[in-house]
Design an enzyme around this catalytic site. Structure first.
Site, PDB file in Angstrom:
ATOM      1  N   LYS A 179       0.846  -1.202   0.000  1.00 62.95           N
ATOM      2  CA  LYS A 179       0.000   0.000   0.000  1.00 62.95           C
ATOM      3  C   LYS A 179       0.880   1.250   0.000  1.00 62.95           C
ATOM      4  CE  LYS A 179      -3.268   2.442   3.010  1.00 62.95           C
ATOM      5  NZ  LYS A 179      -4.507   2.388   2.243  1.00 62.95           N
ATOM      6  N   ASN A 219     -15.237 -10.116   0.776  1.00 61.84           N
ATOM      7  CA  ASN A 219     -15.252  -8.679   0.854  1.00 61.84           C
ATOM      8  C   ASN A 219     -14.139  -8.078  -0.006  1.00 61.84           C
ATOM      9  OD1 ASN A 219     -16.258  -6.325   1.704  1.00 61.84           O
ATOM     10  ND2 ASN A 219     -15.788  -6.604   3.872  1.00 61.84           N
ATOM     11  N   GLY A 246     -25.945   9.814   5.757  1.00 64.76           N
ATOM     12  CA  GLY A 246     -25.412   9.713   7.115  1.00 64.76           C
ATOM     13  C   GLY A 246     -24.096  10.428   7.319  1.00 64.76           C
ATOM     14  N   SER A 247     -23.049  10.001   6.620  1.00 60.89           N
ATOM     15  CA  SER A 247     -21.752  10.609   6.908  1.00 60.89           C
ATOM     16  C   SER A 247     -21.560  11.888   6.110  1.00 60.89           C
ATOM     17  CB  SER A 247     -20.623   9.620   6.605  1.00 60.89           C
ATOM     18  OG  SER A 247     -20.687   9.197   5.277  1.00 60.89           O
ATOM     19  N   ARG A 305      -6.739  -0.323  -0.775  1.00 60.67           N
ATOM     20  CA  ARG A 305      -7.648  -0.154   0.368  1.00 60.67           C
ATOM     21  C   ARG A 305      -7.689  -1.452   1.165  1.00 60.67           C
ATOM     22  NH1 ARG A 305     -10.504   5.016   0.184  1.00 60.67           N
ATOM     23  NH2 ARG A 305     -12.314   4.112   1.166  1.00 60.67           N
ATOM     24  N   CYS A 318     -26.167  -0.116  -0.612  1.00 61.83           N
ATOM     25  CA  CYS A 318     -25.237   0.532  -1.538  1.00 61.83           C
ATOM     26  C   CYS A 318     -25.366   0.008  -2.956  1.00 61.83           C
ATOM     27  CB  CYS A 318     -23.803   0.301  -1.092  1.00 61.83           C
ATOM     28  SG  CYS A 318     -23.390   1.234   0.349  1.00 61.83           S
ATOM     29  N   HIS A 349     -19.593   8.722  -5.520  1.00 62.65           N
ATOM     30  CA  HIS A 349     -18.296   8.044  -5.603  1.00 62.65           C
ATOM     31  C   HIS A 349     -17.282   8.821  -6.425  1.00 62.65           C
ATOM     32  CE1 HIS A 349     -21.358   5.072  -4.568  1.00 62.65           C
ATOM     33  NE2 HIS A 349     -20.430   4.611  -3.757  1.00 62.65           N
TER      34      HIS A 349
HETATM   35  N1  GLN Z   1     -24.423   5.715   6.915  1.00 59.78           N
HETATM   36  C1  GLN Z   1     -23.250   5.300   6.220  1.00 59.78           C
HETATM   37  C2  GLN Z   1     -22.552   6.518   5.652  1.00 59.78           C
HETATM   38  O1  GLN Z   1     -23.224   7.448   5.335  1.00 59.78           O
HETATM   39  C3  GLN Z   1     -23.572   4.370   5.087  1.00 59.78           C
HETATM   40  C4  GLN Z   1     -22.337   3.872   4.401  1.00 59.78           C
HETATM   41  C5  GLN Z   1     -22.578   2.804   3.373  1.00 59.78           C
HETATM   42  O2  GLN Z   1     -23.632   2.701   2.824  1.00 59.78           O
HETATM   43  N2  GLN Z   1     -21.593   2.001   3.091  1.00 59.78           N
HETATM   44  O3  GLN Z   1     -21.347   6.542   5.510  1.00 59.78           O
HETATM   45 ZN    ZN Z   2     -24.027   3.244   0.551  1.00 59.98          ZN
END
Ligand code: GLN
Ligand code: ZN
Length: 764
Positions: free
Chosen positions: A19, A120, A442-443, A525, A653, A704
């Site tokens: 990395k 993952n 959210g974030s 990552r 997502c 993104h």
């Molecule tokens: N609530 C999380 C954020 O807003 C959702 C993240 C996600 O969907 N991976 O970051």
């Molecule tokens: Zn998401």
């Protein structure tokens, strides 16, 4: 003698050297030669340590600077035109395919990434069309074989198989309608012949040829192609070991066992029940059977006695000379070594085996089967017996309160009191949201300052109280920002969270954490999955403090924010002694309490994210229902404990709902938000088809990328959505959280989003 074999090793370096080197190269701080040198050091260290642990069959060619499927595409010249003719070096073309490139005169997006089977890890999807011109640009397997040989280590090269390579790919945009990558097999095989013949000429004895698609239902469609491919390749190749992993061969075994290869590898970690069938199928042949007994997917010490029993069973029928002891899959899904963990207690450390420790396990199991008299082997077996016994003893310590609660779950706990049509009115009364309400996922941007504050807290350079003050300030900024630009349903921004799973794991009982347990997620990552070791419970409320603080700052409604039980489970290393179902239900109960506490604290909407629900679907369709039977109720258990007045949200997502739509519907969340998709209409037609009646926010722009969507664009998007979706169902939001974005583009984008929603209110 029974040989031991490792199918692949983590490619990241014991201290994330890859990395660091790759990112330094991207930043222009390391030359291509220096990068090659850094990679060579990591490979060398891996080979030497595998040898030191006594592994007989050591892999080469499995290393990568970004992704092994991307390597294969680059090697076979499967390079989309958009990356070529830009004056980039082959290495930069390679990285541009992986992560896009925006430099002077060059602006190309990354290729699509997909989840690698049910893991993952993400791979870069190869793009094929009639115009694909295969040629061998380089032979990584041969280069690495020679590289190891120069160090005095004989390796077995790993090569992605031709059917898997094509089957994992997709038709490029320019391909004609109905084009199927597999139709290119005849053109592809000559290049494989060349690659394999070059290996043979270099003295390679045997090659691990990976065909993991053999564990999928879809492989049954490729029976003819498998036969054709291996009939052509076998005569010119070193001995081929056809390698499958992550699942069972099932009906594909019938034809796989007849291919002209020298050996077959099967995954006995994921699919131990297939052993008898496979042994029976191989009995009349001369194939060697590689037994994937040491898990490449989890971090638990192997029970060597249990593994020996299975191996002995196979050896009794096939003969020892036809048995190899191996890891179930590549070890890329496990951290490199336990040696660098200083914070786990000695008791905990004794439960685990990371990649290097697993390598030692395969060597020991093979030695025992070979009848080794080496006292060191006997010692290792005895030590393992003691460790496993101790772990079993620990595993007996169940938490009676938690177990009783799980046993007492009743069907009514999974359902809201009233149907959505009734809840909606009640919720609207207290939320007072306008038509086309705007919200976010959210974030908000996780700035350098936030990460620094967290790091300082970790190093005790600031006190807990100072850190909390800092977080409060961040939350206040995010709240004021949302008020200022006019969003309707607010969030607190998640500044206190390092990661959406780790954050909760750290605050629940039953988890442990590593310091250096990194595994590759994609490219550079890496993630450090929490480990579930015992019954899970919530010692005290987790998010209530932050959500109520945020709510206290504003008269607008504040949305609570949690990660769902299925996602926490799927992004952790689960226990192996109890079912995933039990672990998920325990998580669900803990989250249920949190949701109830949020409601008690005056929060009127709570979002429970489940981005990993879909990727957790088993590889075989026959297994889907069994998974959904506990995954869906777990989500419902977490969210249905509240009054009808609480508006539940969930976020996914993805937008790929075709085959699981009824499951999403069954979750009965009041509002769901999903990823923006290039085919919104197709997606919304699915919703219409199934008569979805709860509210839904299909992301109106893609977070993104740093690109700012114009107001016009978002309006068009909303208008298009409203051709299919009833106006009272539509919620306006971005397609995911904003944590990876910068503030400038976040502000500009959200202002446009709010304006577009205002326009919609007047227009519809
Ligand atoms: N609530 C999380 C954020 O807003 C959702 C993240 C996600 O969907 N991976 O970051
Ligand atoms: Zn998401």
């Amino acid at each position: 003698m029974v040989l031991s074999s490792v199918l692949g090793f983590p490619r990241i370096g014991a201290n994330r050297e890859v990395k660091k080197a790759v990112e330094a190269y991207w930043a222009g701080k390391l030359s291509a030669d220096e990068l090659t040198k850094a990679a060579a050091d990591v490979k060398k260290a891996s080979w030497l340590s595998l040898k030191e642990r006594g592994v007989d069959v050591i892999p080469s060619g499995d290393f990568t600077l970004y992704d092994h499927i991307l390597d294969h595409s680059a090697a076979f010249n499967v390079i989309p035109k958009r990356y070529l003719g830009k004056g980039l070096s082959p290495l930069d073309v390679y990285f541009a395919m992986g992560r896009g490139r925006q430099t002077e005169g060059v602006d190309v997006p990354a290729s699509e990434m997909k989840k690698w089977f049910d893991s993952n890890y993400h791979f870069v999807v190869p793009e094929f069309s009639e115009e694909t011109e295969f040629k061998l640009n380089f032979n990584k397997a041969l280069e690495e074989y020679n590289e190891a040989k120069a160090l005095g280590i004989t390796t077995r090269p790993v090569v992605v198989g031709p059917v898997t390579f094509l089957a994992l790919g997709k038709a490029a945009k320019e391909a004609r309608a109905g084009f199927e990558p597999i139709s290119l097999l005849a053109q592809l095989l000559p290049i494989y012949k060349q690659l394999l013949a070059d290996l043979k000429a270099a003295g390679v004895e045997s090659v691990q040829i990976d065909e993991p698609v053999l564990v999928l239902d879809s492989a049954s469609l490729y029976e003819k192609q498998f036969a054709q491919a291996y009939a052509e390749l076998a005569p010119v190749s070193p001995k081929l070991v056809l390698t499958t992993y992550y699942g069972r061969l099932a009906s594909n075994l019938a034809f796989a066992a007849k291919l002209p290869v020298a050996g077959l590898h099967i995954d006995l970690d994921r699919a131990p029940a297939q052993l008898d069938e496979v042994v029976a199928a191989l009995k009349p042949t001369s194939l060697v059977l590689s037994l994937g007994l040491v898990s490449g997917r989890n971090i638990w010490k192997t029970d060597i006695q249990a593994a020996l029993k299975l191996a002995q069973k196979a050896a009794d029928i096939l003969g020892k000379e036809r048995i190899v002891i191996a890891t179930s899959s590549s070890l890329l899904h496990t951290p490199v070594t336990l040696a660098s963990e200083n914070k786990l207690t000695p008791e905990q450390k004794d439960w685990f085996a990371f990649a290097l420790e697993k390598a030692a396990e395969v060597a020991v199991i093979a030695s025992v089967l070979s009848g080794s008299q080496d006292p060191k082997v006997a010692e290792a077996v005895e030590a393992n017996r003691v460790s496993i016994a101790k772990r079993r003893e620990f595993e007996h310590n169940s938490d009676a309160t938690v177990r009783n609660r799980v046993a007492a779950i009743t069907p009514d706990m999974l359902e809201r009191k009233n149907p959505f049509s009734v809840r909606k009115e009640i919720q609207q009364k207290q939320l007072q949201l306008p038509k086309f309400p705007t919200t976010t996922i959210g974030s908000f941007p996780q700035t350098k300052e936030i990460r620094q504050a967290r790091a300082k807290l970790g190093k005790k350079e600031i006190t807990e109280a100072e850190y909390e003050k800092f977080i409060e300030k961040e939350i206040e900024n995010v709240v004021r920002f949302q008020e200022r630009i006019g969003l309707d349903l607010l969030v607190h921004g998640e500044p206190e969270r390092n990661d959406m799973v780790q954050y909760f794991g750290e605050r629940l009982d039953g988890f442990v954490f590593t310091q250096n347990g990194w595994v590759q997620s994609y490219g550079s990552r890496y993630v450090r999955p929490p480990i579930i070791v015992s019954d899970v419970s919530r010692p005290k409320p987790i998010t209530v403090r932050w959500s109520s603080f945020a709510q206290s700052l504003t008269s607008k409604p504040m949305k609570g924010m949690l990660t769902g039980p299925v996602t926490i489970l799927n992004w952790s290393f689960p226990r192996a002694d109890v079912s995933r179902e039990l672990q998920c239900k325990q998580l669900a109960l803990a989250l249920r309490d949190e949701v109830i506490d949020l409601e008690k604290a005056g929060i009127k909407a709570v979002q429970v994210d489940e981005p990993a629900l879909r990727e957790g679907l088993p590889l075989r369709k026959a297994d889907w229902q069994a998974y959904l039977d506990w995954a869906l109720p777990s989500f419902k258990l977490a969210t249905a404990g509240v009054t009808d007045a609480l508006q539940t949200h969930s976020h996914f997502c993805y937008s790929d709902f075709d085959d699981i739509f009824p499951s999403i519907q069954a979750l009965d969340a009041d509002v769901i938000s999903i990823e923006a998709s290039k085919s919104d209409l197709k997606l919304l037609n699915t919703f219409k088809h199934y008569g979805y009646s709860n509210q839904i926010g299909p992301g109106v722009y893609d977070i993104h990328s740093p690109r700012v969507p114009s107001e016009e664009e978002i309006k068009e998007r909303i208008a298009a959505m409203l051709t299919t979706l009833p106006a009272d169902l539509l919620v306006v939001n971005p397609d995911c959280g904003l944590k990876t974005r910068g503030w400038a583009e976040t502000e500009a984008s959200l202002v446009n989003l709010v304006n577009a929603a205002r326009w919609a209110r007047q227009t519809y």
